[in-house]
Design a protein around this motif. Structure first.
Motif, PDB file in Angstrom:
ATOM      1  N   PRO A   1       0.853  -1.299  -0.143  1.00 22.87           N
ATOM      2  CA  PRO A   1      -0.057  -0.046   0.094  1.00 22.87           C
ATOM      3  C   PRO A   1       0.687   1.206  -0.056  1.00 22.87           C
ATOM      4  N   ARG A   2       2.026   1.183   0.407  1.00 23.86           N
ATOM      5  CA  ARG A   2       3.115   2.398   0.261  1.00 23.86           C
ATOM      6  C   ARG A   2       3.582   2.605  -1.070  1.00 23.86           C
ATOM      7  N   LYS A   3       3.769   1.819  -1.803  1.00 22.75           N
ATOM      8  CA  LYS A   3       4.351   1.765  -3.098  1.00 22.75           C
ATOM      9  C   LYS A   3       3.720   1.010  -4.309  1.00 22.75           C
ATOM     10  N   ALA A   4       3.228   1.943  -5.068  1.00 24.35           N
ATOM     11  CA  ALA A   4       2.249   1.356  -6.154  1.00 24.35           C
ATOM     12  C   ALA A   4       2.892   0.496  -6.996  1.00 24.35           C
ATOM     13  N   GLY A   5       2.668  -0.649  -7.309  1.00 22.88           N
ATOM     14  CA  GLY A   5       3.242  -1.891  -8.248  1.00 22.88           C
ATOM     15  C   GLY A   5       4.182  -2.594  -7.438  1.00 22.88           C
ATOM     16  N   ALA A   6       4.437  -2.472  -6.213  1.00 22.45           N
ATOM     17  CA  ALA A   6       5.217  -3.472  -5.579  1.00 22.45           C
ATOM     18  C   ALA A   6       4.535  -4.594  -4.795  1.00 22.45           C
TER      19      ALA A   6
END
Length: 242
Positions: free
Chosen positions: A122-127
């Protein structure tokens, strides 16, 4: 590091008191000195008790904490009747003011994922990141399914408030006690800033505030009347009227 202290001295010069002027020709210096020393110790001890009561009126500090950081030195020399009340100038952490952990529900509780499975970060899009069970932190009073949400303290009795000036949290110190801390802003090249401990009113500050004009005047009046009364007693004994 030297420990500073604030001191309040109670002393008397018997020759300057009008109340004892008539006694000077009948009593020797040693007798007057003993009377003055007794008066100083009586008045200073009462002032010590009054100061502690005034310091702790409405403030959420245990009496034992204040007692541990104050001292009373009684007068021992009749030729120099001086008694002192001492308060150590040592910081008082917010933990001493009933600091408590505040919590809020985590965004993803344990029943919303499978431990070890990969999920969206939720803190890094796509990860992606591996899900880990929420275990809380019993040492800091955070139950399972909850996370820290700041610290509340009660500096004034009956008035608990959250620490809003910083993002405060508990850290266990070297002696095992919990300290209220926050992080300073990171400097260039550092992702995280240094920890900073937070304090509130110390015993030293409370003592200094207690010594207002009314308090000091009361001590002066009480000292004069006590010296006069004890000197009168000694005079009656010297004249054989006891």
């Amino acid at each position: 590091m030297a420990i500073r202290s604030s001191s309040f001295s109670v002393t008397v010069e018997t020759a300057t008191l009008k109340e004892v002027a008539d006694s000077l020709s009948h009593l020797d210096g040693a007798t007057l000195g003993r009377a003055a020393m007794t008066a100083v110790n009586q008045v200073a001890l009462k002032a010590f008790s009054d100061a502690k009561g005034k310091m702790n009126a409405g403030i959420n500090l245990p009496d034992s904490y204040i007692d541990d950081r104050m001292a009373f030195e009684q007068a021992m020399d009749p030729a120099k009747p001086v008694a002192r009340i001492l308060a150590r100038a040592r910081n008082t952490t917010l933990t001493q003011y009933g600091a408590q952990q505040m919590t809020r529900v985590v965004k993803y509780p344990n029943d919303s994922f499978k431990a070890g499975a990969m999920g969206k970060n939720p803190r890094k899009a796509g990860a992606l990141f591996p899900w880990k069970l929420r275990v809380g932190n019993a040492a800091r009073g955070i139950p399972v399914g909850m996370k820290q949400d700041g610290i509340s303290v009660e500096v004034k009795r009956g008035s608990r408030k959250p620490v809003t000036s910083v993002k405060a949290f508990f850290v266990r110190g070297r002696n095992g006690n919990l300290l209220v801390m926050s992080r300073k802003a990171g400097t260039s090249g550092k992702r995280r800033g240094d920890l900073k401990s937070h304090y509130s009113l110390s015993v030293y500050q409370l003592f200094r505030a207690a010594l207002d004009e009314t308090f000091l005047n009361d001590v002066a009046v009480r000292l004069g009347s006590t010296v006069a009364a004890l000197t009168a007693d000694e005079l009656r004994k010297a004249l054989g009227n006891d």
